[in-house]
Enzyme design. Structure first.
Site, PDB file in Angstrom:
ATOM      1  N   SER A   7      41.235  42.260  -9.897  1.00 37.47           N
ATOM      2  CA  SER A   7      42.410  42.652 -10.689  1.00 37.47           C
ATOM      3  C   SER A   7      42.272  43.918 -11.523  1.00 37.47           C
ATOM      4  O   SER A   7      43.271  44.410 -12.051  1.00 37.47           O
ATOM      5  CB  SER A   7      42.813  41.511 -11.604  1.00 37.47           C
ATOM      6  N   SER A  55      45.964  41.718 -10.435  1.00 38.33           N
ATOM      7  CA  SER A  55      46.971  41.370 -11.405  1.00 38.33           C
ATOM      8  C   SER A  55      47.208  42.441 -12.472  1.00 38.33           C
ATOM      9  O   SER A  55      48.270  42.457 -13.082  1.00 38.33           O
ATOM     10  CB  SER A  55      46.580  40.068 -12.096  1.00 38.33           C
ATOM     11  N   LYS A  82      46.006  44.602 -21.451  1.00 43.27           N
ATOM     12  CA  LYS A  82      46.558  43.584 -20.541  1.00 43.27           C
ATOM     13  C   LYS A  82      46.975  42.363 -21.351  1.00 43.27           C
ATOM     14  O   LYS A  82      46.225  41.914 -22.216  1.00 43.27           O
ATOM     15  CB  LYS A  82      45.487  43.220 -19.510  1.00 43.27           C
TER      16      LYS A  82
END
Ligand code: GLN
Length: 507
Positions: free
Chosen positions: A180, A156, A81
């Protein structure tokens, strides 16, 4: 051959690389090729570091050829990420604010991956500064759900989850502040676990809300997630909230999957009105599978969970407003209007106005308001009290049961654009996941079949007491076993024919 590599589990790839049946370089090449083939459609990656990945893979091959014993995931590629610093590699948090910034150091999680020989393919898309549930607030455009490209992959960490579901990587790492890791896992049919708060280091992870943020593993199978968890978890003196305790036995738990005699509580407040009937049906079936595997199922009430979302949207923005004050147009990334005529304050104002997206600005404004002297007690203070009540609900529940379960999300993946103008609907995506962040307890989302309504993945959430992360994996593994196809496959394998070049076609 290439397709067999793409669809293999990470643990299998690691074993074959260790046995020198495959090289880390050929495995890495197969995934880089797949990214080249499909990421134009999926947009999971913000930056692909082909050269760096191949260099890491060559290093692993050399160490293995020299007889060095590396860990179980050495040579296995991973999608990181873009919230984790990686020395010298662009790190943006999906914000224009950090465009072009290359961190001078690596996050502890990044470093532990590299030390374990895990090959980092590149950085994945997310909502800007991890604020969102769909990746639509990314300054660089959304990621698309591999199950249906018209839909969101969650957020996210939608990029990490979509990379797994489109076979661009067998492993990924995310962060979870309010869901997330788990919500993207749920809507893409993959596994995602938020460890106990303090179980994984936040050092070098771009901060959103520090009392809630927690890095964690994402994978297509429970065992793969556990193997990854064991690599990234553990005490880090560079994070003051890191817990100095042994890593819970997550790998053993994932291998066992034995839930006989376990007491599992179904949270009565998470379900019912507002939930997709298809989600509730698959969740109920999932619970029935756990009962059939020997667990004792009881209903448990957690009365304060219904206030979690409201309290989160005060505590989180308060921390956001303070954490994001560091983007002052001086220290990092972008600077706007610095033509020699303007004051520092003007440049700062222009830069923050220009480089932050609307959702980030909204949260900074809400947080600054909630913390302002006249309102501090009414808003932030009350929210902190609610947080304590939620933690007490968990304590009372775990006096009766070993774990709690719920649907991971109220609905399956929604359409791109469907909730961008309806913030309450967007925020409601995290109704089930936020309580665990508020109390710091470990929680994971596990694939629980496809909704009979729309054919999209449903996730089942497992929550456990602090430092009992192993129980999350034990229950996840039991569910995975119960739902396995006759060939032992997992839910995301059903996507393979659509996304890999020469996988066998669906019957
Ligand atoms: N979707 C939630 C939010 O927008 C959670 C985000 C996260 O966990 N980073 O705040």
């Amino acid at each position: 051959m290439a397709a067999a590599i793409l669809t293999a589990t990470a643990s299998d790839l690691g074993a074959r690389i260790a046995a020198r049946e495959l090289t880390a370089v050929e495995v890495t090449r197969a995934f880089l090729d797949q990214i080249g083939r499909v990421d134009g459609a999926v947009h999971a990656f913000l930056h692909v570091d082909a050269e760096g990945a191949l260099a890491q893979a060559r290093g692993v091959d050399e160490r293995l050829d020299a007889g060095e014993a590396l860990g179980p995931l050495a040579g296995v590629p991973l999608a990181l990420k873009d919230l984790f610093c990686q020395e010298g590699v662009p790190t943006t948090a999906a914000s224009r604010m950090l465009e072009g910034w290359r961190p001078p150091y690596s996050a502890t999680v990044t470093q532990r991956l590299l030390d374990a020989g895990v090959v980092i393919l590149g950085k994945t898309n997310l909502d800007e500064f991890a604020m969102g549930s769909s990746t639509e607030t990314s300054a660089f455009g959304p990621t698309y759900n591999p199950w249906d490209l018209a839909r969101i992959p969650g957020g996210s960490g939608g990029g990490s989850a979509a990379a797994l579901a489109s076979f661009e990587a067998p492993l990924a790492v995310g962060t979870d502040t309010g869901g997330s890791i788990r919500q993207p896992g749920a809507v893409t049919g993959t596994v995602g676990v938020k460890p106990t708060y303090g179980g994984t280091s936040r050092f070098g992870v771009i901060a959103m809300a520090s009392s809630l943020d927690q890095p964690g593993p994402c994978a297509r199978t429970v065992l793969d997630a556990a193997l990854l968890h064991a690599i990234i978890a553990g005490h880090d003196p560079q994070d003051s909230t890191s817990i100095d305790a042994p890593v819970p036995p997550v790998v053993e738990a994932a291998r066992s999957g034995d839930v006989a005699g376990m007491r599992i509580g179904v949270v009565t407040e998470l379900g019912g009105e507002g939930y997709d009937p298809g989600v509730l049906r698959r969740f109920t079936e999932g619970v029935a599978h756990l009962r059939a595997a020997g667990a004792e199922i009881v209903d448990v009430s957690c009365p304060h969970f219904r206030y979690a979302l409201g309290a989160y949207y005060l505590i989180m923005p308060s921390e956001v407003s303070s954490n994001l004050a560091r983007y002052d147009a001086i220290r990092y990334g972008r600077r706007v209007g610095d033509d020699g005529t303007r004051s520092t304050e003007e440049v700062m104002r222009l830069t923050r106005g220009d480089a932050f997206g609307d959702e980030v600005k909204r949260r900074i404004i809400i947080g600054t308001y909630a913390l302002s002297s006249g309102y501090y007690d009414a808003y932030y203070g009350s929210a902190q009290k609610v947080r304590t009540l939620i933690a007490r609900d968990f304590e009372a529940a775990f006096a009766q049961v070993d774990v709690l379960v719920s649907p991971s999300t109220p609905t399956t993946a929604f359409k791109i654009g469907e909730r961008t103008d309806d913030l309450l609907a967007m925020y409601a995506s995290d109704l089930c996941t936020i309580p665990a962040n508020m109390a710091g307890v470990p929680a994971g989302s596990f694939p629980c079949g496809l909704s009979p309504e729309d054919g999209l993945p449903v996730g089942l959430q497992v929550m456990a007491p602090p430092l009992a992360d192993d129980r999350v994996y034990r229950v996840g593994a039991a569910l995975e076993r119960a739902l396995a196809a006759p060939d032992g496959g997992v839910l995301s394998d059903r996507l393979a024919p659509r996304w890999t070049p020469d996988a066998p076609k669906e019957a």
